[in-house]
Enzyme design. Structure first.
Site, mmCIF file in Angstrom:
data_model
loop_
_atom_site.group_PDB
_atom_site.id
_atom_site.type_symbol
_atom_site.label_atom_id
_atom_site.label_comp_id
_atom_site.label_asym_id
_atom_site.label_seq_id
_atom_site.Cartn_x
_atom_site.Cartn_y
_atom_site.Cartn_z
ATOM 1 N N ASP A 132 -3.306 71.216 88.232
ATOM 2 C CA ASP A 132 -3.215 72.400 87.373
ATOM 3 C C ASP A 132 -3.794 73.642 88.061
ATOM 4 O O ASP A 132 -3.752 73.740 89.291
ATOM 5 C CB ASP A 132 -3.918 72.098 86.033
ATOM 6 N N HIS A 183 -5.335 77.799 82.062
ATOM 7 C CA HIS A 183 -4.448 76.669 81.766
ATOM 8 C C HIS A 183 -5.076 75.324 82.129
ATOM 9 O O HIS A 183 -5.097 74.399 81.316
ATOM 10 C CB HIS A 183 -3.143 76.895 82.537
ATOM 11 N N SER A 235 2.594 71.781 77.664
ATOM 12 C CA SER A 235 1.406 71.728 78.527
ATOM 13 C C SER A 235 0.207 71.201 77.760
ATOM 14 O O SER A 235 -0.693 70.602 78.341
ATOM 15 C CB SER A 235 1.045 73.129 79.029
#
Ligand SMILES: *[C@@H]1O[C@H](CO)[C@@H](O)[C@H](O)[C@H]1NC(C)=O
Ligand SMILES: *[C@@H]1O[C@H](CO)[C@@H](O)[C@H](O)[C@H]1NC(C)=O
Ligand SMILES: *[C@@H]1O[C@H](CO)[C@@H](O)[C@H](O)[C@H]1NC(C)=O
Ligand SMILES: *[C@@H]1O[C@H](CO)[C@@H](O)[C@H](O)[C@H]1NC(C)=O
Ligand SMILES: *[C@@H]1O[C@H](CO)[C@@H](O)[C@H](O)[C@H]1NC(C)=O
Ligand SMILES: *[C@@H]1O[C@H](CO)[C@@H](O)[C@H](O)[C@H]1NC(C)=O
Ligand SMILES: *[C@@H]1O[C@H](CO)[C@@H](O)[C@H](O)[C@H]1NC(C)=O
Length: 756
Positions: free
Chosen positions: A148, A219, A536
């Protein structure tokens, strides 16, 4: 060991046969797949061979292991675990010459990757008293590798209070870098690494602004803490207050940062997955994917094959391109592909009309706006709210009613630029409710109540808007989020995808404390937690459940873990009715939207039966597709095992079924064979139940399975036949077959889809 695939290749190492090259000026980065078995004896190490191959093209080379912000030298990555080969900066002519070198399986241009962007564990019925949490000791011995954008190590979600020592088999490191030193790893965040040579190669001279595993986006902090964050007290500007914790909150986390503010490239993604496998992770969670890539060029497919072979389950997001069919990525047979659903928590605002009626709407506006007894403006001319000057002239300082015209984000900007005090937004879509001005979104049905009131009280209508409210359990959930990408998988039409659904709407999780988490107007606000939606977010929930299962059932293969999650998943929501699809007018959701349904962790612990699959089974599926042997080698070449194509089969032993009765207009029947392994205690008798569309006959043979012992395997056949003509409004029909244990303990459910 020589495999069948090698026979297609030329067995000589003939540097001299290389044609002379004109150096083209345009150079880009490429991923080069090599067949290690073809390495000439003259080389002692494959790295020498790779360098020599490049040198033979007169490409400047030198092996360089350090991450740097300068233009990288060739080869800039050497891949050893998930594939054999390297990445290098090459011209088109050099690529053509390289392809002719024996042992070069394929050369692909580096691609850009697409990322799919307190209460969710309760909604999944995880509890401390019984079931998967205690059975797995909360995933304590399991390591989840997250591919990520990095981590924010200071987050409370990475605290390691009460965690035991790091498992001995861990081989990873805590790689220091900008604003990241090795003391930032601990017994929770056990390792970090970062990979950006692909970005640097693609953009020579680029300055990497945060050259370390530190997350500058958020994220990766969000996804990793969702999968395995520790207990932390959380809220988002007053919304969703509570204790946040990951699904497997004692599992260990290792972060592989491959996504950068400066770029996102597949060469970096492969490097991250390659290292994760070498480091000894048990689960890989990857909330990103590549659209429209054939399987044999898809970095996730290639890297995850090698991972699967080593017993590592790869859990990946389906994508956010729904609700149209055939939009998903990561539809890879050996990966668990995760769709996104809603939860029963509403982050809300309340509207109190002047007549006392109340309406609950959706908002995450981060401020108490004190809009009490405001004038409510309903004016057809400005209902689309697409002009700041008209809005200001007509409703300045007041509250206005707006209708979604299909581009809500743009409308929101117009409202922001006007002088209205607040707005009520009528929409039936799952848009982002992280509004920057005092907005509350309501559905068209609730809009009727509001409009009636406004129309009947043209000059006296008033309204009060309250923000920062959280309600639990009032709404039907889960529902499939409209954005969640749908199957079928274009790459592998014989395997039904996605596999499973997990919470992916309004998920609260850790966030970098210097990255904007919300805005009031254009002013950024920070928070240690943020609320995001996307596959996600659903992917790490499924990864966390897989980690718990790995902890509780260490001997299970990745296919067995996925099977347990799928066959016990629920197709019903909290009203015990079929899960609805927000992307399809709230009709019952099909398996093309939610796979087997909502993951049910406690049931997955004890599934009764398992549909297992070996690496060779996946290869046999590839053999039955139209890939050349060479292309199959691109996927399996990371392996040292001798796979063969002696038994090609489109019928993978999968816990779900899909067939297409429209591809050829002559056959409207299909036979499937499946083998189930009894993982319940001792003997058991199962009977089959089928739910099917009226135009489809489904016969299961035998329809009773009698197991005498644990781990016994039994096979059955399914015949599906359509009675013509098929007249339905949708291009597919669906149903399920369920093996029900006569003692009533187990229900092993497999969804099916027939495309027509
Ligand atoms: C590489 O350079 C050498 C020496 O300059 C030359 O002889 C050879 O032809 C070149 N090879 C290619 C493939 O261009
Ligand atoms: C690492 O960074 C932390 C926080 O900035 C600091 O307290 C610590 O002394 C540093 N440790 C090392 C070994 O540099
Ligand atoms: C909706 O309104 C926005 C904001 O003014 C505008 O930019 C957009 O073009 C409109 N869309 C449609 C489909 O009318
Ligand atoms: C509605 O808005 C338009 C545009 O500002 C304005 O001309 C008109 O007078 C308004 N109608 C009412 C009833 O206020
Ligand atoms: C939303 O509303 C529009 C217009 O009223 C309608 O065309 C569309 O089908 C609705 N979408 C959903 C998902 O209900
Ligand atoms: C393989 O190719 C043949 C001929 O081109 C085609 O008829 C068949 O449908 C293809 N099979 C698959 C699985 O794509
Ligand atoms: C067959 O399916 C494809 C995609 O699933 C669709 O585009 C096509 O129209 C279908 N053909 C027929 C004859 O229904």
């Amino acid at each position: 060991m020589a495999s069948q695939f090698a026979s297609k290749l030329v067995h000589a190492w003939l540097l001299s046969t290389l044609i002379a090259l004109a150096m083209a000026t345009e150079r880009s980065t490429y991923i080069v797949h090599m067949d290690r078995e073809m390495m000439p004896k003259a080389f002692t190490h494959h790295q020498q061979w790779y360098t020599a191959s490049l040198q033979s093209l007169n490409v400047t080379t030198s092996v360089n292991h350090e991450a740097s912000s300068e233009t990288p030298t060739n080869p800039f990555y050497v891949y050893e675990n998930v594939m054999n080969g390297f990445s290098a900066v090459l011209s088109e002519n050099e690529v053509e010459a390289l392809k002719k070198i024996p042992g070069v399986l394929g050369v692909h241009k580096d691609r850009e990757v697409k990322i799919d962007t307190t209460h969710t564990y309760e909604f999944l019925n995880l509890n401390v008293a019984s079931g998967l949490w205690p059975a797995s000791n909360y995933g304590e011995d399991v390591i989840i590798g997250v591919i990520d954008t990095g981590v924010w190590p200071e987050s409370e979600s990475y605290n390691d209070r009460g965690m035991s020592e790091i498992p001995k088999r861990w081989k990873g490191i805590c790689q220091a870098g900008d604003e990241f030193n090795i003391s930032m790893c601990n017994s929770k965040l056990i390792g970090v690494r970062y990979f950006n040579k692909g970005v640097i190669a693609a953009r020579p001279g680029v300055k990497i602004s945060m050259n370390s595993a530190r997350d500058t986006f958020g994220h990766g902090t969000h996804t990793s803490s969702t999968a395995a964050g520790s207990y932390a007290s959380a809220d988002y500007f007053g919304y969703a207050p509570g204790i946040a914790r990951g699904v497997a909150h004692r599992a260990r986390l290792a972060m592989y940062k491959v996504i950068w503010d400066e770029g996102r490239y597949s060469s970096d993604v492969i490097a991250g997955m390659d290292q994760a496998v070498a480091d000894g992770v048990n689960i890989i969670s990857i909330s990103m994917g590549f659209d429209d890539v054939p399987l044999y060029e898809d970095p996730v497919a290639i890297a995850s094959f090698a991972a699967m072979e080593k017993g590592i389950l790869v859990s990946a997001s389906a994508g956010n391109e729904g609700p149209d069919l055939s939009t998903l990525h990561n539809g890879i047979p050996w990966v668990m592909t995760v769709a996104a659903g809603t939860i029963d928590r509403q982050l809300a605002g309340t509207l109190i009309l002047g007549n006392g009626q109340t309406i609950i709407g959706a908002t995450q506006y981060p401020e108490n706006a004190f809009l009490v007894d405001m004038t409510l403006v309903y004016n057809e001319t400005i209902l689309e709210c697409n002009s700041p000057s008209l809005l200001s002239a007509t409703a300045g300082g007041q509250v206005v009613i707006c209708k979604d015209n299909g581009t809500a984000r743009l409308q929101e900007r117009e409202i922001l630029q006007s002088t209205v005090a607040g707005a009520i937004f009528i929409t039936n879509r799952t848009i982002s409710f992280s509004f920057q001005s005092p907005l509350i979104a309501i559905t068209p049905e609730e809009g009727v109540t509001l409009l009636n009131y406004a129309v009947n009280n043209p000059s006296t209508a008033t309204i009060t808007m309250k923000f920062k409210q959280t309600f639990l359990g009032n709404v039907r959930a889960p529902r499939v989020a409209s954005f969640s990408s749908r199957g079928p998988s274009r790459n592998v039409p014989n395997v039904l995808k996605p596999d499973i659904m997990a919470p992916g709407v309004d998920v609260i999780a850790a966030w970098p404390s210097n990255s904007p988490a919300a805005f009031i107007g254009n002013a950024p606000l920070v928070s240690d937690f943020s609320i995001l939606s996307g596959t996600s977010m659903s992917c790490p929930h499924a990864s966390g459940v897989a980690a718990l299962l790995k902890g509780a059932r260490p001997g299970w293969s990745p296919a067995a873990i996925r099977s347990a999650m799928m066959t016990t998943a629920s197709a019903l929501d909290n009203t015990m009715d079929y899960i609805q699809d927000m992307g399809n007018n709230l009709y019952p959701a099909s398996p093309l939207a939610m796979g087997a349904g909502q993951v049910d962790p406690n049931k997955a612990l004890d599934p009764g039966l398992i549909y297992d699959a070996t690496p060779q089974d996946y290869v046999s599926l590839l053999c039955a597709s139209n890939f050349t042997l060479n292309k199959i080698r691109l996927i399996t070449a990371g392996s040292s095992k001798p796979y063969d194509c002696s038994k090609p089969s489109t019928d993978l032993n999968y816990p779900s079924f899909i067939t297409n009765f429209n591809s050829s207009s002559t056959t409207y029947y299909q036979t499937f064979v499946r083998t189930v392994t009894n993982v319940g205690d001792g003997g058991a008798t199962y009977k089959v139940n089928v739910l099917r569309p009226v135009w489809l006959s489904v016969v299961v043979e035998p329809d009773v399975l009698v197991f005498k012992d644990k781990y016994e395997k039994l096979s059955y056949k399914v015949y599906m036949k359509a009675s013509l003509p098929i007249k339905i409004s949708r291009p597919y029909g669906f149903g399920h077959l369920v093996w029900v244990d006569v003692s009533g303990k187990y229900k092993v459910r497999s969804p099916f889809v027939v495309l027509v």
